[in-house]
Design a protein around this motif. Sequence first.
Motif, short mmCIF file in Angstrom:
data_model
loop_
_atom_site.label_atom_id
_atom_site.label_comp_id
_atom_site.label_asym_id
_atom_site.label_seq_id
_atom_site.Cartn_x
_atom_site.Cartn_y
_atom_site.Cartn_z
N CYS A 1 0.50 -1.13 0.09
CA CYS A 1 -0.15 0.16 0.09
C CYS A 1 0.57 0.93 0.24
CB CYS A 1 -0.78 0.14 0.80
SG CYS A 1 -1.69 -1.21 0.90
N ASP A 2 0.65 1.99 -0.97
CA ASP A 2 0.90 3.78 -0.51
C ASP A 2 0.83 3.99 0.93
OD1 ASP A 2 1.96 3.31 -3.17
OD2 ASP A 2 0.05 3.93 -4.35
N GLY A 3 1.33 5.42 1.51
CA GLY A 3 1.09 5.34 2.60
C GLY A 3 0.85 7.19 2.68
N LEU A 4 0.10 8.25 2.47
CA LEU A 4 0.33 9.48 2.78
C LEU A 4 -0.75 10.80 3.93
CD1 LEU A 4 0.32 12.02 1.87
CD2 LEU A 4 -2.22 11.83 0.80
N VAL A 5 0.11 10.30 4.66
CA VAL A 5 -0.39 11.48 6.33
C VAL A 5 -0.23 12.60 5.92
CG1 VAL A 5 0.53 11.57 8.47
CG2 VAL A 5 1.16 8.98 7.40
N ILE A 6 -2.16 12.90 6.09
CA ILE A 6 -2.25 14.48 6.33
C ILE A 6 -2.11 14.21 7.96
CG2 ILE A 6 -3.05 15.82 5.72
CD1 ILE A 6 -4.88 13.99 3.16
N LEU A 7 -1.16 15.14 8.41
CA LEU A 7 -0.96 15.63 9.80
C LEU A 7 -1.63 16.84 9.60
CD1 LEU A 7 1.27 15.70 11.57
CD2 LEU A 7 2.79 18.12 10.62
N GLN A 8 -2.14 17.09 11.06
CA GLN A 8 -2.39 17.81 11.66
C GLN A 8 -1.82 18.33 12.93
OE1 GLN A 8 -6.11 15.64 12.86
NE2 GLN A 8 -7.96 16.07 11.38
N GLY A 9 -0.99 17.78 13.34
CA GLY A 9 -0.36 18.69 14.35
C GLY A 9 0.35 17.84 15.23
N VAL A 10 1.38 18.11 16.03
CA VAL A 10 2.08 17.38 17.16
C VAL A 10 1.70 18.11 18.31
CG1 VAL A 10 4.12 16.55 18.36
CG2 VAL A 10 3.44 16.38 15.71
N GLN A 11 1.07 17.26 18.98
CA GLN A 11 0.38 18.17 21.06
C GLN A 11 1.37 18.15 21.52
OE1 GLN A 11 -3.22 17.39 21.42
NE2 GLN A 11 -4.05 18.76 22.78
N ASP A 12 1.57 18.65 22.65
CA ASP A 12 2.02 19.07 23.49
C ASP A 12 1.59 17.34 24.83
OD1 ASP A 12 4.05 20.21 26.28
OD2 ASP A 12 2.04 20.03 26.63
N LEU A 13 1.75 16.90 25.45
CA LEU A 13 1.44 15.56 26.08
C LEU A 13 0.57 16.40 27.59
CD1 LEU A 13 5.01 13.21 26.82
CD2 LEU A 13 2.39 13.40 25.01
N ALA B 1 6.45 9.06 29.47
CA ALA B 1 7.23 9.18 30.62
C ALA B 1 7.83 7.79 30.31
CB ALA B 1 7.65 9.75 31.59
N ALA B 2 7.42 6.80 31.05
CA ALA B 2 7.86 5.39 30.55
C ALA B 2 8.19 5.17 29.63
CB ALA B 2 7.23 4.42 31.81
N ARG B 3 7.90 5.22 28.57
CA ARG B 3 8.51 5.43 27.14
C ARG B 3 8.64 6.23 26.49
NH1 ARG B 3 3.83 3.40 29.53
NH2 ARG B 3 2.86 0.74 29.03
N ARG B 4 9.22 7.21 26.90
CA ARG B 4 10.11 7.97 26.30
C ARG B 4 9.54 9.36 25.29
NH1 ARG B 4 14.28 7.06 23.14
NH2 ARG B 4 12.95 4.94 22.91
N MET B 5 8.27 9.01 25.49
CA MET B 5 7.05 10.02 24.08
C MET B 5 8.00 11.19 24.82
SD MET B 5 3.63 7.93 24.67
CE MET B 5 2.37 8.94 23.50
N THR B 6 7.70 12.28 24.08
CA THR B 6 7.41 13.45 23.87
C THR B 6 6.61 14.66 22.90
OG1 THR B 6 9.13 14.02 21.84
CG2 THR B 6 10.51 13.72 23.83
N GLY B 7 6.01 13.97 22.85
CA GLY B 7 4.28 14.54 21.99
C GLY B 7 3.29 13.52 21.59
N ILE B 8 2.57 13.82 20.69
CA ILE B 8 1.33 13.19 20.23
C ILE B 8 1.10 13.97 18.71
CG2 ILE B 8 -0.53 11.94 20.21
CD1 ILE B 8 -0.36 11.84 23.74
N GLY B 9 1.30 12.63 17.82
CA GLY B 9 1.10 13.49 16.86
C GLY B 9 -0.35 12.49 15.80
N GLN B 10 -0.74 14.16 15.16
CA GLN B 10 -2.25 13.67 15.09
C GLN B 10 -2.44 13.60 13.72
OE1 GLN B 10 -3.40 16.42 17.63
NE2 GLN B 10 -4.44 15.07 19.28
N GLY B 11 -3.71 12.73 12.73
CA GLY B 11 -3.58 13.15 11.93
C GLY B 11 -4.95 12.46 10.67
N VAL B 12 -4.35 12.38 9.75
CA VAL B 12 -5.57 11.51 9.04
C VAL B 12 -4.24 10.77 8.46
CG1 VAL B 12 -6.86 10.79 6.67
CG2 VAL B 12 -7.19 12.74 8.66
N ILE B 13 -4.62 8.90 7.42
CA ILE B 13 -3.47 8.40 7.81
C ILE B 13 -4.65 7.52 6.08
CG2 ILE B 13 -2.09 6.24 7.22
CD1 ILE B 13 -1.39 7.01 10.78
N VAL B 14 -3.32 7.92 5.11
CA VAL B 14 -4.67 7.14 4.20
C VAL B 14 -3.65 6.48 3.21
CG1 VAL B 14 -5.42 8.40 1.60
CG2 VAL B 14 -5.78 9.69 3.31
N MET B 15 -4.46 5.71 3.00
CA MET B 15 -4.04 4.13 2.21
C MET B 15 -3.94 3.15 1.08
SD MET B 15 -3.49 1.68 5.65
CE MET B 15 -2.67 0.47 4.88
#
Length: 509
Positions: free
Chosen positions: A307-319, A349-363
Amino acid sequence: MATHPQPVRPLQTPLNERVPVVTNPSDYQRIREVLAAAGYTDRGITQVLGVDTLNRLGERKSPVLLRRTRGGTPLETLIRLFILGEPVDVLAATRAFAPMELDDWRKNGLVSLEGSLVEPSLQLRCYQGMVIAYDFIRRGPGGLQRDYVMGVSPSSLVLASMTVRRPIHSALDLGSGCGIQALLAANHSERVVGVDCNGRALAISQFNSRLNRIENVQFRDGDMFGPVAGETFELIVSNPPFIISPDNRHLFLNSGLESDDICRRIVREAPAFLSEGGYCVFNANWAVVEGEDWRARLAGWFEGTACDGLVILQGVQDLGEYAASLIEVGSNEQAEYTRHFNEWMDYYAARRMTGIGQGVIVMRRAGARRNWFAVEDPPQNIAFPSGDDVAQLVELQTFLHSLNHDSDLLDQFLKLAPNVRLEQTHGVVDGAWRQMSGRLCRVGGLEYSGSLDGQSAVALAQIDGRRPLRECLVQLAATLNTDPAVLVPSALAVFRRLIEQGFVLPASF
């Protein structure tokens, strides 16, 4: 296309007063007639409430809205009940429901009787000519019920707008909730299957399909792709429980899987259920991890999927902002809220996450060639509908990835997209208006925009599909008195970007 329909599993959640139960099929028509006679439509409701759209109304019951619906007309009473969630007296409800009896609406599970007051059991939201039932957000001891059914939310609207719509044989709504995505897909599909593991959601979805006289949708009980084993679809659409958190208290928010595994699973498992050329479009959240390139991580999800993959980003949010906006404790107890917030932050913190990406994934399934993966920046606005633009971005990425080298773009015949506009800002300099800035904009669909200087704007207007890009750039270099060898490398990067966002198209498109 060969498909192998699976038997429908019985609902696992008993039907009760918390879901609509219509035993007399003629009541669906009678309910529609009551709503229509009162003018209970999207336009009728917004006019009474004095708002442009219900999308941002949320769950508010402001004094202004209550005052605007105090006249006692059937429409005002219905709005108070099914939009604002406000109890009304028996006499007002009886008038609003006529010629049906109040008891008919109670037996059908749409209202309950509490002394002399009639209370709504569900919201009834008008959308795209349909009436959609779903739960109110009623906060109190214990918070939302685990089997709460979300309605026409902002994420639902984004997904509905960005879904690629074309006449197809079959579509799948994965995690159907109130059924909104399945019902929209029914307009351009011969058959639609909606899947959910929440029995209340399935019961409400079935009610919505029958209330709106949509007969080509079937809802099945089960988790992920289990209920459609052996079947393939030309479209899969999903608004899954993608919230990343340590909680699994609400089925519509969190899948119970680790981190962003629900979204990774959809990417990995959907291809087996997609026909060649078929699309899978879904809302997603993903973990942004310290020391990792999240784009490379998501690209890894697509490896080997055909599959082709296109991520249409909405942003990366502060945790912290992410957690604070989603924690639902059911009360105003600060200590309880703080405890939950700290649990969420410790989880990240236990998963070393710095933010959460948000968007629509198109396959898009395209197994006959080498597949590609791309991330596109968020557009300035998403207009409804934008599915055609999403499909076009996929085709444009496919076009660009078909070129062996960037220089091959020089031999292509390109044209400006028909919905592109140039906005210019002027200021007074030495007593005369002078152009200060220019902005290139796409109108409708995915409304991308970007700054553009005057000379570039003049050159772009000459891109009409009649000459290869090489000739256009030679002419521009002469206008600028610049060596083409100096101009071409930077110009190629600009034109590639213009193609990626749909400002410029191959002449054959």
